[in-house]
Design a protein around this motif. Structure first.
Motif, PDB file in Angstrom:
ATOM      1  N   VAL A  14       0.813  -1.211   0.000  1.00 31.83           N
ATOM      2  CA  VAL A  14       0.000   0.000   0.000  1.00 31.83           C
ATOM      3  C   VAL A  14       0.850   1.266   0.000  1.00 31.83           C
ATOM      4  O   VAL A  14       0.610   2.194  -0.796  1.00 31.83           O
ATOM      5  N   PRO A  15       1.867   1.388   0.854  1.00 28.03           N
ATOM      6  CA  PRO A  15       2.704   2.604   0.799  1.00 28.03           C
ATOM      7  C   PRO A  15       3.385   2.776  -0.551  1.00 28.03           C
ATOM      8  O   PRO A  15       3.441   3.883  -1.089  1.00 28.03           O
ATOM      9  N   ARG A  16       3.914   1.654  -1.110  1.00 29.43           N
ATOM     10  CA  ARG A  16       4.568   1.746  -2.410  1.00 29.43           C
ATOM     11  C   ARG A  16       3.569   2.129  -3.500  1.00 29.43           C
ATOM     12  O   ARG A  16       3.882   2.944  -4.388  1.00 29.43           O
ATOM     13  N   LEU A  17       2.379   1.545  -3.447  1.00 28.27           N
ATOM     14  CA  LEU A  17       1.359   1.860  -4.437  1.00 28.27           C
ATOM     15  C   LEU A  17       0.947   3.324  -4.342  1.00 28.27           C
ATOM     16  O   LEU A  17       0.780   4.003  -5.366  1.00 28.27           O
ATOM     17  N   ALA A  18       0.783   3.802  -3.144  1.00 30.59           N
ATOM     18  CA  ALA A  18       0.420   5.215  -2.963  1.00 30.59           C
ATOM     19  C   ALA A  18       1.518   6.127  -3.504  1.00 30.59           C
ATOM     20  O   ALA A  18       1.243   7.130  -4.178  1.00 30.59           O
ATOM     21  N   LEU A  19       2.776   5.776  -3.212  1.00 30.28           N
ATOM     22  CA  LEU A  19       3.887   6.580  -3.711  1.00 30.28           C
ATOM     23  C   LEU A  19       3.945   6.543  -5.238  1.00 30.28           C
ATOM     24  O   LEU A  19       4.210   7.570  -5.894  1.00 30.28           O
ATOM     25  N   ILE A  27       1.411   6.082  -7.329  1.00 28.99           N
ATOM     26  CA  ILE A  27       0.306   6.888  -7.852  1.00 28.99           C
ATOM     27  C   ILE A  27       0.617   8.378  -7.745  1.00 28.99           C
ATOM     28  O   ILE A  27       0.368   9.155  -8.679  1.00 28.99           O
ATOM     29  N   LEU A  28       1.174   8.778  -6.613  1.00 26.02           N
ATOM     30  CA  LEU A  28       1.553  10.189  -6.455  1.00 26.02           C
ATOM     31  C   LEU A  28       2.613  10.589  -7.479  1.00 26.02           C
ATOM     32  O   LEU A  28       2.572  11.705  -8.030  1.00 26.02           O
TER      33      LEU A  28
END
Length: 326
Positions: A62-67, A69-70
């Motif tokens: 989740v943190p990697r995916l959020a990063l 996407i950002l």
């Protein structure tokens, strides 16, 4: 007596044997039932364990995916801003809208591609990046082979836009066509041939074949061919023709007007007269026509003969006599 006992014994043995068979069959059925229950339990456990592993992996990513996407969102805004800046900058130094828009689109795609590869790298999908690059290379190669002419025209149009051997408004001659350039596209060049028609030439043909540009230098030489009779003074005729052409308003006074004799013909002495015009302001055919009229008028005033066929003179003389009689 003994036989009866034997029979009885045999019946007892048979009865015992049947009981054992039924017992074994029952045990076998129970065993398979237990195994079926154990298999279902193990399958449920495996499914639960796999789902648990996936959920943990998703939570971990989740943190990697959020990063990622950002990063993609940032690259999207950055690509728009830089492409607009590039287009505005090129509009100041180039009038070719096709080249300007193409450059802006290429910059936008490059920045987005860089952002995509960086996002995949953050997610740990390095193999996917390699596969995408390999696939892009194969697709580009296939497109290049399938659309060779289109690709060649596209590249040639880009080179014409960059090198600028011709510009919109130039009068050019290429591939057997002469006219004014109306539009320079990446795929083709549009020329007005002066006959109420437009000619669209592939960029590849224009780029690979010779181009005569009558507007690049800013002046164009016009040639007027003529002749005088052997009875006239050649020097005097030369001065009269040059003076007549110099008085025309479209003739450039910064460049000389020259008349050179070039051949002794059967009926006259042939000459060629050179004068210069600004092709962006004057039509070459109209300039030649006006120059011919001016030279003929000056020769008539100075009694300089331009030799023509005898039957033409006889016909005109006969018509003049008929008009006088009427």
């Amino acid at each position: 007596m003994s036989s009866a006992i034997l029979v009885c014994g045999c019946k007892g043995t048979a009865n015992l044997s049947n009981d054992e068979t039924q017992s074994k069959a029952l045990s076998f059925s129970c065993y398979h039932y237990v195994l079926h229950i154990m298999d279902f339990s193990e399958a449920s456990g495996l499914i639960y364990a796999e789902l648990t592993s996936w959920i943990r992996t998703v939570i971990r990513y989740v943190p990697r995916l959020a990063l990622a996407i950002l990063l993609l969102l940032f690259c999207t805004f950055l690509a728009r801003w830089i492409s607009r800046w590039v287009v505005r900058g090129l509009n100041r130094i180039s009038t070719n809208l096709s080249l300007v828009n193409l450059t802006g689109a290429v910059v936008h795609v490059v920045i987005m591609a860089i952002g995509l590869f960086m996002a995949l790298g953050i997610l740990g999908l390095e193999k996917t990046v390699t596969s995408l690059l390999a696939g892009a290379g194969v697709i580009a190669l296939a497109i290049g082979f399938a659309f060779q002419d289109l690709t060649a025209n596209f590249i040639s149009g880009t080179m014409i836009a960059v090198a600028r051997p011709i510009q919109v408004g130039d009068t050019v001659e290429t591939n057997g066509f002469t006219g004014k350039v109306m539009d320079i596209k990446l795929r083709s060049i549009v020329i007005d041939n002066g006959k109420g028609q437009t000619v669209e030439l592939p960029s590849k043909d224009v780029f690979q074949k010779p181009i005569t540009n009558f507007s690049r230098i800013g002046h164009r030489r016009i040639e007027l061919n003529g002749g005088i009779s052997y009875l006239d003074d050649m020097t005097h005729a030369q001065q009269v023709a040059i003076a007549a052409v110099k008085q025309l308003p479209f003739v450039l006074d910064t460049l000389p007007v020259d008349l050179h004799y070039r051949n002794f013909g059967d009926n006259n002495v042939q000459f060629v007269l050179y004068f210069w015009i600004n092709p962006s302001a004057t039509n070459a055919q109209a300039a030649l026509s006006d120059a011919m009229i001016a030279v003929k008028r000056a020769f008539d005033e100075q009694k300089i003969l331009t030799v023509f066929a005898g039957q033409t003179f006889d016909l005109k003389h006969k018509l003049d006599q008929e008009e006088k009689e009427v």
